[in-house]
Design a protein around this motif. Structure first.
Motif, short mmCIF file in Angstrom:
data_model
loop_
_atom_site.label_atom_id
_atom_site.label_comp_id
_atom_site.label_asym_id
_atom_site.label_seq_id
_atom_site.Cartn_x
_atom_site.Cartn_y
_atom_site.Cartn_z
N ILE B 30 -7.24 12.77 2.52
CA ILE B 30 -5.82 13.12 2.68
C ILE B 30 -5.15 12.05 3.52
O ILE B 30 -5.57 11.74 4.63
CB ILE B 30 -5.62 14.55 3.26
N ALA B 31 -4.11 11.46 2.92
CA ALA B 31 -3.33 10.45 3.64
C ALA B 31 -2.05 11.16 4.11
O ALA B 31 -2.11 12.03 4.96
CB ALA B 31 -3.05 9.27 2.74
N GLY B 33 -0.39 13.28 2.38
CA GLY B 33 -0.53 14.66 1.91
C GLY B 33 0.60 15.15 1.05
O GLY B 33 0.59 16.29 0.60
N HIS B 34 1.60 14.31 0.80
CA HIS B 34 2.76 14.83 0.08
C HIS B 34 2.60 14.84 -1.43
O HIS B 34 3.44 15.35 -2.14
CB HIS B 34 4.04 14.10 0.52
N LEU B 37 -1.14 17.90 -1.05
CA LEU B 37 -0.93 19.28 -0.58
C LEU B 37 -0.13 20.13 -1.56
O LEU B 37 -0.49 21.28 -1.81
CB LEU B 37 -0.29 19.30 0.81
N ASP B 52 -9.33 13.43 6.63
CA ASP B 52 -8.01 12.98 7.06
C ASP B 52 -8.13 11.59 7.67
O ASP B 52 -8.88 11.37 8.62
CB ASP B 52 -7.47 13.97 8.11
N ASN B 54 -5.46 9.85 8.77
CA ASN B 54 -4.24 9.52 9.51
C ASN B 54 -4.52 8.89 10.87
O ASN B 54 -3.69 8.16 11.38
CB ASN B 54 -3.37 10.78 9.69
N GLU B 79 7.64 3.25 7.56
CA GLU B 79 7.19 2.11 8.35
C GLU B 79 7.35 0.82 7.56
O GLU B 79 7.76 -0.21 8.10
CB GLU B 79 5.73 2.31 8.80
N ASP B 102 12.55 11.29 -0.01
CA ASP B 102 13.61 11.51 0.98
C ASP B 102 13.09 11.13 2.36
O ASP B 102 11.90 10.84 2.51
CB ASP B 102 14.12 12.96 0.91
N PRO B 103 13.96 11.13 3.37
CA PRO B 103 13.53 10.59 4.68
C PRO B 103 12.29 11.28 5.26
O PRO B 103 11.39 10.60 5.78
CB PRO B 103 14.74 10.84 5.58
N GLN B 104 12.23 12.61 5.20
CA GLN B 104 11.08 13.29 5.77
C GLN B 104 9.80 12.96 5.02
O GLN B 104 8.75 12.76 5.63
CB GLN B 104 11.28 14.82 5.77
N VAL B 105 9.91 12.95 3.70
CA VAL B 105 8.72 12.67 2.90
C VAL B 105 8.26 11.23 3.16
O VAL B 105 7.06 10.96 3.26
CB VAL B 105 8.99 12.93 1.40
N ASN B 107 8.42 9.75 5.88
CA ASN B 107 7.77 9.70 7.19
C ASN B 107 6.30 10.07 7.12
O ASN B 107 5.54 9.75 8.03
CB ASN B 107 8.45 10.68 8.17
N ARG B 108 5.92 10.81 6.10
CA ARG B 108 4.52 11.21 5.97
C ARG B 108 3.81 10.43 4.86
O ARG B 108 2.67 10.01 5.03
CB ARG B 108 4.42 12.72 5.66
N GLN C 57 9.45 11.97 14.74
CA GLN C 57 9.86 11.79 13.35
C GLN C 57 10.14 13.15 12.71
O GLN C 57 9.47 14.13 13.03
CB GLN C 57 8.74 11.12 12.55
N SER C 58 11.10 13.16 11.80
CA SER C 58 11.36 14.39 11.05
C SER C 58 10.26 14.57 10.02
O SER C 58 9.97 13.65 9.25
CB SER C 58 12.68 14.29 10.30
N THR C 63 4.45 20.98 4.59
CA THR C 63 3.55 20.04 3.94
C THR C 63 2.81 19.22 5.00
O THR C 63 2.51 18.05 4.80
CB THR C 63 4.32 19.19 2.90
N SER C 132 19.34 13.41 3.15
CA SER C 132 19.13 13.84 1.76
C SER C 132 17.85 14.63 1.54
O SER C 132 17.61 15.12 0.44
CB SER C 132 19.16 12.63 0.82
#
Lengths: 799, 287, 165
Positions: B30-31, B33-34, B37, B52, B54, B79, B102-105, B107-108, C57-58, C63, C132
């Motif tokens: 799992i990196a 995870g988006h 998961l 994991d 990470n 990053e 999107d921004p949150q995704v 980030n992970r 971070q957000s 998930t 977004s």
């Protein structure tokens, strides 16, 4: 300081009607202390999860629960067999049909509830769902509504075979639900037979889903000792739910408490009663502990309450000047496997017969046939008032077609056919009385604001260059505030609504209503109405809704009925209090009531400056110094049965540019003028309009619940189901005129749904307009890039 | 939407991750995870064990080694997006990542996860092809470097061997005369591409001396529009030539039908995106 | 499956709890730690109502596995206000009517809180892209954009007054 200024200052200090008061409810939401159904956690609570059918149409051959029951933490697995002894395996729908709570021998749509697992936590429940083994025998699915009444169509509802007397009409076929008509068919047909011009347009209003961000759910808690049942649930109509739960369970209504806590958006999704609620209630009654059921997003989109799915034909007969002589509308309505539409009982097609729109139509006829298919039940009013969205769509689209046929500008053809300001109140040929309006003024204001001639000139230039630019125009009239009990009821309960206002000795107020806010800001706007009526600052007025133990009986919030009905009840209840306050003031000032003038927040003795009593003073006196014979206290209740619906209207204009290489539509401009009568809180009105426009944009441009030939639902996650983000959403421009409703106590009409109802045909009008010079009269929604590109290909617009 | 049970191990180093992969049957890395998961929540994937990665520092970092930009596999999309070094040395990544999720995704989600997952809808595989990237893989048998070209074999199928871990992505730094373009059509933010196309060109005056056209989500895996590349290479690009290239791209596509559109639509959109990206790239090379 | 011990900083306080490896962070926050301000909307990382701040971070907490939050710093809406009162983002959402049903609001504000640190003076276009990952069904976004602009302005003014003080 002059007295006039003082009066103005006092009035401003009330923060009553007409001011953009900041919302009272925001404090809890911004702190994360709102309390939604899934936030409720009761001691010993168990969790329910559903075993659902992978097939759209199948016979259940067996259900084996053994493995699931063997999983540690699983308390029970219930099937229709288990509910049968309680007679709860089927439940009545709001539309006079029945719906399986858990599939009884057959499944009728994909994702239908087959069994419910009750476990100690939601993780175990989810695991157990996978362990329930169900053996199915697949049956041929019926997916295409047009084939539902074919002689060889598979019969869906075996429980209804032979019962040809339906809830609303005789059934012509085992898959037929009802035929419903309004208007004068023969007279309409005669006009069509001899008309100068006839246009006819087929259109499909696709199946969509309201998709509030909070899904549906409930927490049921039955106390076996005292026999009380408390249910927290996501309901737009908690009082009706209480009545239904009492009728179904046999528990006296006084021992059933339904609480709608904070609701994370409803948009019609939370009007109905769903199998999950019933299962949680049954499980709690059987097990004697609280049981929570909350659906996930896939379950939400797949099973609880679709909207629309109307196959419509609109026809207009007109003279050569474009003056309408008759309207004919024919509808095939796909209701899915059970008729669970949420409409007033007498109207199986809702208020579809408002389809004469804003126009002076001499004669009309509407025919609607409802049929069963192997799809989820529903047919809710998605941010609208009972099929008014479909009605507005069919008339506005057909008006465009007529304009195009006669080569008359679409603004001009509307102007020629509008009901004129002096014709109000106007009786439509289909039986409604439009209360008030000034359509010409509204249209002119919008055309001026956007410089309509300049837009048309630009379009001409663009067309010459082979570019696709479209201008959409819609002049809609809504029908909201259901409704007068003479023609509106839900399960026999008239569609009144209620308010109960108590003024405390210190002059602050607690008021409770039968409606329930889901984001509309009732706690603010109702307080503003009371503030203006009673002269008490809205900050000191607390509003409470949604708990059936404390709130007066009401039919709830949907169909933009809160302001027209609940708001009217609030104003009338406040006026009852003011009338009593007048008596107390007269007593305190030792004058007759006729000697008193009401001014903002006090009664003044006519012609005697300084002789006055404020509402605060009167409130105190109400508890210790009332006239002889008067009962103490200062409170009132009103159950308001509206004399008529209200008819908000608007003029919307949309400009789009279409990329002919990809089919993408860019909404360059959207201008929305709304007339909702008296405006209670302009800030909230604007917010409601922005939201409604955005939901309209979503429906028109991308939302759909599509099925394959096997009846499998394609696209039931937010990956596929189009909820526009900040990036896709256009900028909205709003405007207004004010034409109060003459029959409403404060002249208000309701507003939150107009933007949804009005914008959808406007987007279609704009997209089609981009191709209208090429002979295109209509394109079905959703106008996503793929579909628009197909139109471009058909017209061979790219090399 | 709740995943099945699994064991969970945190790997502390690349070697540790490889060892844990070897020790646990059917374990999955799992990196971010988006991708994984959501599939696990739908129980489309039910790995008995997750490893994991990470926490592994050596999988992070962005640097330049000679003429290669070296990006640790566990850099998140953001990053990479926010790295001035990436912007300077290979701005195709910067421009493309702006349109990822999107921004949150972002980030992970990690660049390595996106490449290794083998989903034809992911954006980086086609970018890797257009950039002629190299992928560094480490496994029980040691470390190897493989060209991205040839790595993507099918849906969820890559050239990664059992027990291997993608540790680094190496892309050539931008040279004189190179230009990049990126075009992506999607229904909305957060959706996979209807079609996407990253393009690399090397210009010699007005002549395209080299070109690589990647294509996203129009086949079982990311691939290069080689016929179109061959047509364009060595030529001055004209509208007619581009049109011809577009036809070759349409022929090369083999997308699956879904709600984003028919194979015909998607193929045409692939050609359209590629043409837009080619024009951008040529323009970019001039600046 | 055996539970694992995790320890993380939640809104400035250290918390210790036991979780199954498969437990999602959003469930740990809501069910285990009773912070129900973080909501669940789509469960597929599209809607953003579960947005929290993790290590600056957000992230979408539906998930992220709870075990992945071990040794991190997490901030939820419950930690947005401090002893001095509401955060500027919270005030601006009220001021500009940036919320209606309130369901998306907490995640929306947590995103805005972080976004304005990433970009203290954004244009409307930048706000649209930066926000977004969060859906709203009620507001049509327009007033949320105004709220973010207002918060940006007020945060900058507050920073200026700190600098000049």
């Amino acid at each position: 300081m002059s007295e006039a200024t003082t009066k103005q200052e006092r009035e401003a200090a009330l923060e009553g009607m007409g001011c953009s008061k900041k919302r009272k409810e925001d404090a809890r939401f911004i702190q994360g202390t709102g309390r939604y159904t899934d936030d409720i956690k009761l001691p010993g609570m168990l969790y329910a999860d559903m075993v659902r059918s992978p097939y759209a149409h199948a016979r259940i051959k067996s259900i084996n629960k053994d493995e699931a029951l063997a999983l540690p933490g699983v308390i029970a697995v219930l099937t229709a067999e288990d509910l049968k002894p309680l007679s709860l395996h089927w439940m009545p729908t709001l539309a006079g049909d029945v719906q399986a709570v858990l599939a009884d021998e057959k499944v009728h749509f994909q994702y239908q509830e087959v069994a419910v697992v009750i476990a100690e936590d939601r993780y175990i429940a989810a695991d157990a769902v996978d362990l329930v083994q169900v053996e199915y025998e697949e049956l041929p699915p019926l997916v295409d509504a047009h084939k539902a009444m074919d002689p060889d169509a598979p019969i869906l509802r075996e429980d209804l075979v032979g019962k040809m007397e339906g809830a609303h009409s005789v059934r012509k076929h085992d898959n037929h639900i009802f035929n419903w008509q309004a208007g004068d068919k023969d007279a309409t047909d005669r006009v069509f037979d001899h008309a100068d011009v006839v246009v006819s347009q087929d259109m499909y209003y696709h199946r969509v889903h309201p998709c509030p961000l909070e899904t549906c759910g409930s927490v049921a808690s039955f106390d076996k000792v005292n026999g009380h049942l408390t249910v927290y649930l996501t309901s737009q109509a908690p009082h009706v739910v209480r009545t239904v739960v009492s009728m179904l369970s046999g528990i006296p209504e006084s021992k059933v408490r339904i609480v709608s806590p904070d609701i994370g958006g409803g948009f019609g999704n939370k009007v109905g009663i769903y199998p999950g609620y019933v299962c949680a209630i049954v499980a709690s009654i059987v097990l004697g502990v609280p049981v929570k059921w909350v659906e996930d997003r896939m379950e939400n989109l797949s099973t609880t309450a679709f909207a629309r799915d109307y196959h419509m034909t609109g026809e207009i007969a007109a003279d050569s000047n474009g003056i309408i002589k008759a309207l004919r509308v024919n509808v095939l309505a796909d209701h899915g496997a059970f008729d669970a539409c949420a409409d007033p009982s007498k109207f199986p097609a809702g208020l579809m017969h408002i389809c004469t729109g804003s126009y002076d139509v001499p004669v009309a006829h509407v025919n609607v046939d409802g049929v069963y298919t192997n799809k989820a039940p529903g047919g809710v009013a998605y941010r609208c008032s009972f099929r008014v969205t479909e009605a507005v769509y069919v008339i506005e689209r057909t008006m465009d077609v007529l304009a195009q046929k006669l080569n008359i500008d679409k603004a001009e053809i509307r102007r020629r056919n509008f009901v004129k300001a002096e014709q109000f109140p106007y009786d439509t040929c289909l039986g409604w009385q439009l209360d008030s309006g000034d359509y010409h003024t509204a249209l002119d204001k919008v055309l001026d604001a956007v410089d309509y001639p300049a837009l048309r000139k630009e379009q001409e230039e663009k067309r010459a260059k082979g570019e696709l630019m479209g201008i959409g125009l819609v002049t809609f009239t809504e029908i909201v505030g259901a409704g007068p009990s003479r023609n509106c009821d839900i399960l026999g309960v008239g569609m009144f609504d209620s308010a109960e206002i108590r003024v405390h000795p210190t002059g602050s107020v607690m008021a409770r209503m039968g409606t329930i806010t889901q984001g509309q800001g009732h706690q603010t706007t109702y307080a503003q109405i009371i503030a203006s009526e009673l002269g008490i600052t809205s900050d000191e007025i607390s509003i409470e809704e949604g708990d059936t133990d404390t709130a007066p009986y009401g039919l709830g919030t949907y169909g933009s009925r809160s302001t027209p009905v609940g708001g009217a009840a609030t104003a009338v209840a406040a006026r009852k209090i003011q009338a009593k306050a007048r008596k107390i003031a007269a007593h305190l000032l030792e004058v007759s009531e006729d000697d008193l003038d009401w001014e903002v927040d006090r009664f003044k003795v006519k012609g005697v400056p300084g002789q006055e009593k404020t509402m605060k003073e009167i409130a105190w006196a109400a508890y210790n110094n009332v006239p002889e014979g008067m009962e103490p206290g200062l409170e009132a209740v009103d159950y308001y049965d509206p004399p008529n619906f209200t008819y908000p209207y608007g003029v919307y204009l949309c400009v789009v540019d279409i990329d002919k290489h990809t089919g993408e539509t860019h909404v360059r401009r959207f201008y929305a003028l709304d007339d909702c009568g008296t405006r209670i809180n302009p800030m909230i009105i604007d917010g409601q309009i922005h939201g409604g426009l955005n939901e309209g944009f979503a429906v028109a441009m991308g939302q759909e619940l599509p099925f394959d030939k096997q009846g499998n639902l394609l696209g039931n996650t937010l990956m596929d189901y189009f909820v526009p983000t900040f990036v896709e959403t256009p900028h909205w421009e709003t405007d207004y005129t004010v034409t109060p409703s003459p029959h409403h106590p404060i002249g208000a009409k309701g507003v939150a749904e107009s933007p949804h109802v009005g914008s959808i045909p406007c987007f279609t009008s704009a997209v089609v307009d981009a191709f209208s010079h090429l002979g295109i009269t209509h394109m079905d929604m959703p106008h996503n890039a793929y579909r628009v590109w197909q139109q471009i290909q058909e017209l061979e617009l790219t090399e | 939407m709740i995943p099945s049970e699994f064991e969970y191990h945190k790997a502390t180093s690349i070697q540790d991750a490889i060892a844990k992969l070897a020790e646990n049957d059917e374990a999955k890395i799992i990196a971010g995870g988006h991708s994984l998961l959501p599939m696990m929540k739908l129980r489309f994937a039910e790995p008995p064990c997750l490893i994991d990665i990470n926490g592994i520092e050596e999988l992070r970092g962005i640097s330049v080694e000679g003429d290669m930009l070296v990006i640790g596999a566990m850099n998140t999309e953001n990053e990479v997006l926010n790295s001035p070094l990436v912007q300077e040395k290979c701005s195709l990544l910067t421009e493309a990542i702006k349109l990822v999720a999107d921004p949150q995704v972002r980030n992970r989600g990690t660049i390595g996860g996106d490449v290794a997952h083998g989903d034809p809808g992911n954006d980086h595989p086609a970018i890797m092809l257009a950039l002629d990237a190299e992928l560094v893989l480490e496994g029980p048998d040691g470390k190897r470097t493989t060209p991205a070209n040839g790595f993507f074999l099918g849906t969820y199928w890559t050239g990664m061997e059992e027990g291997e871990l993608l540790t680094q992505i190496r892309v050539p730094v931008r040279e004189q005369g190179v230009g990049y373009g990126y075009a992506k059509l999607k229904r909305k933010t957060g959706d996979y591409a209807v079609a996407g196309s990253p393009v690399y060109v090397k210009m010699n005056g007005d002549t395209v001396s080299d070109i690589r056209i990647g294509l996203t989500n129009v086949g079982p895996c990311a691939f290069r529009a080689e016929a179109a590349e061959n047509l364009l290479r060595g030529n001055v690009i004209t509208d007619d030539l581009l049109k011809e290239a577009g036809a070759l791209i349409i022929d090369a596509c083999d997308p699956a039908e879904d709600l984003r559109g028919s194979p015909e639509y998607k193929s045409h959109m692939a050609a359209e995106m590629a043409k837009r990206a080619i024009r951008q790239a040529i323009e970019d090379a001039r600046n | 499956m055996a539970k694992q011990h995790i320890s993380f900083n939640l809104n400035g306080k250290q918390v210790d709890t036991l979780v199954e490896p498969r437990e999602l962070l959003v469930h740990t926050l809501r069910e285990n730690l009773n912070l129900t301000g973080t909501h669940i909307g789509c469960e597929s990382s599209h809607c953003g109502v579960c947005t929290v701040d993790m290590n600056g971070q957000s992230v979408k907490s539906c998930t992220v596995l709870a075990v992945q939050a071990d040794k991190t710093e997490v901030k939820t809406v419950e930690g947005l206000a401090d002893a001095d009162g509401l955060h500027e983002v919270q005030k601006a959402f009220v001021e500009e009517h940036g919320l209606q049903c309130g369901f998306c609001t907490t995640g929306m504000m947590m995103r805005a809180y972080r976004f304005l640190q990433e970009n203290p003076n954004p244009t409307e276009e930048e706000i649209r892209w930066g926000m977004s990952g969060n859906l709203c069904r009620c507001t049509g976004y327009q007033n949320i954009i105004k709220a973010v602009q207002t918060a940006a302005k007020n945060l900058q003014n507050a920073n200026k007054s700190v600098e000049t003080a």
